[in-house]
Write a protein that holds these residues in place. Structure first.
Motif, mmCIF file in Angstrom:
data_model
loop_
_atom_site.group_PDB
_atom_site.id
_atom_site.type_symbol
_atom_site.label_atom_id
_atom_site.label_comp_id
_atom_site.label_asym_id
_atom_site.label_seq_id
_atom_site.Cartn_x
_atom_site.Cartn_y
_atom_site.Cartn_z
ATOM 1 N N HIS A 58 0.833 -1.207 0.000
ATOM 2 C CA HIS A 58 0.000 0.000 0.000
ATOM 3 C C HIS A 58 0.867 1.257 0.000
ATOM 4 O O HIS A 58 0.573 2.226 -0.710
ATOM 5 N N ALA A 59 1.928 1.236 0.802
ATOM 6 C CA ALA A 59 2.817 2.399 0.870
ATOM 7 C C ALA A 59 3.435 2.689 -0.487
ATOM 8 O O ALA A 59 3.628 3.857 -0.859
ATOM 9 N N ALA A 60 3.751 1.645 -1.237
ATOM 10 C CA ALA A 60 4.369 1.825 -2.552
ATOM 11 C C ALA A 60 3.440 2.549 -3.516
ATOM 12 O O ALA A 60 3.895 3.277 -4.402
ATOM 13 N N GLN A 121 -2.592 3.319 3.813
ATOM 14 C CA GLN A 121 -3.255 3.951 2.671
ATOM 15 C C GLN A 121 -3.578 5.416 2.941
ATOM 16 O O GLN A 121 -4.325 6.041 2.192
ATOM 17 N N SER A 122 -2.980 5.943 3.999
ATOM 18 C CA SER A 122 -3.219 7.350 4.350
ATOM 19 C C SER A 122 -2.708 8.281 3.252
ATOM 20 O O SER A 122 -1.654 8.048 2.654
ATOM 21 N N ASP A 123 -3.463 9.340 3.011
ATOM 22 C CA ASP A 123 -3.042 10.340 2.031
ATOM 23 C C ASP A 123 -2.113 11.384 2.637
ATOM 24 O O ASP A 123 -1.586 12.242 1.914
ATOM 25 N N GLY A 126 4.006 10.922 4.086
ATOM 26 C CA GLY A 126 4.961 10.430 5.067
ATOM 27 C C GLY A 126 4.388 9.402 6.013
ATOM 28 O O GLY A 126 5.122 8.600 6.595
ATOM 29 N N CYS A 127 3.061 9.375 6.171
ATOM 30 C CA CYS A 127 2.437 8.473 7.130
ATOM 31 C C CYS A 127 2.609 7.010 6.717
ATOM 32 O O CYS A 127 3.064 6.175 7.507
ATOM 33 N N ALA A 128 2.222 6.701 5.471
ATOM 34 C CA ALA A 128 2.358 5.321 4.986
ATOM 35 C C ALA A 128 3.821 4.894 4.955
ATOM 36 O O ALA A 128 4.154 3.753 5.306
ATOM 37 N N PHE A 187 4.423 9.483 13.147
ATOM 38 C CA PHE A 187 3.071 9.010 13.444
ATOM 39 C C PHE A 187 2.866 7.600 12.892
ATOM 40 O O PHE A 187 2.369 6.707 13.590
ATOM 41 N N GLY A 188 3.229 7.407 11.621
ATOM 42 C CA GLY A 188 3.101 6.081 11.024
ATOM 43 C C GLY A 188 3.912 5.037 11.771
ATOM 44 O O GLY A 188 3.455 3.905 11.976
#
Length: 214
Positions: A58-60, A121-123, A126-128, A187-188
């Motif tokens: 998902h991060a990718a 899957q956060s928009d 940097g979070c993902a 945060f992530g």
């Protein structure tokens, strides 16, 4: 940023959890109880991280950082092998030990998996990536346990092809370009470690229940 991530993993990561330390120490014990605890851990790790797409996949799809592109490609490919390793070790260790409250445990870990899916899957930029970076850093502790479990099950541990800690931290430095992205990465990272810590607390509680039930 790299020192912060390492400090978080060292303080709250898998290798720091008392139950994981106990599992690793007892892995060579051929009694039924250590085997049950290892089978439990492998099964729930599969439930949390054994399905595609996962955190790194998902991060990718969310990351736009050129500095992370090569790293992400390597991680996605390597983590496919890690999922296969998880499954192989879980099958070799045998069925999940009968434990009171089984359905509740399954639901709890499925909720954790959903939380990780939402996180990765956060928009928020940097979070993902914070979650993905921390998963790779924390996987060192997870893999140590899996290798001990594999040996206990009589199979040869496979080589882990995930990027090194040094390469992972280098990517963290490269993408933390401002205060906002640094906060999102942290945060992530914290949220992923929270889910892992919750998993190991659940595994410890299940082991205690089985001990009480005799």
């Amino acid at each position: 940023m790299d020192s912060i991530l390492m400090a978080l993993v060292e303080a709250d990561g898998t290798a720091a959890q008392p139950h994981v330390q106990s599992l690793c120490a007892d892995a060579g014990n051929h009694g039924a109880r250590p085997l049950a605890a290892l089978a439990d851990a492998a099964h729930y790790l599969c439930l949390l991280h054994g399905r595609f797409p996962g955190v790194v996949d998902h991060a990718a799809t969310r990351s736009t950082d050129n500095a992370a592109r090569k790293w992400l490609l390597q991680v996605c490919e390597a983590f496919a092998d890690e999922r296969a390793t998880l499954t192989r070790v879980s099958v070799a260790l045998g069925p999940v030990p009968s434990t009171s409250g089984q359905n509740n445990c399954d639901s709890a870990v499925l909720q954790q998996r959903h939380a990780l899916e939402m996180l990765s899957q956060s928009d928020r930029r940097g979070c993902a990536m914070g979650a993905a970076l921390t998963l790779v850093l924390d996987w060192v502790g997870v893999r140590h346990l899996l290798d001990r479990a594999a040996i206990r099950a009589g199979i040869e541990p496979s080589k882990c092809a995930l990027p090194s800690v040094e390469d992972t931290l280098s990517v963290a430095r490269a993408i933390a370009i401002d205060e906002a992205s640094a906060r999102a990465i942290q945060f992530g990272a914290r949220q992923l470690l929270n889910q892992h810590r919750g998993l190991w607390a659940l595994m410890q509680a299940r082991a205690s229940i089985r001990t009480t039930e005799g």
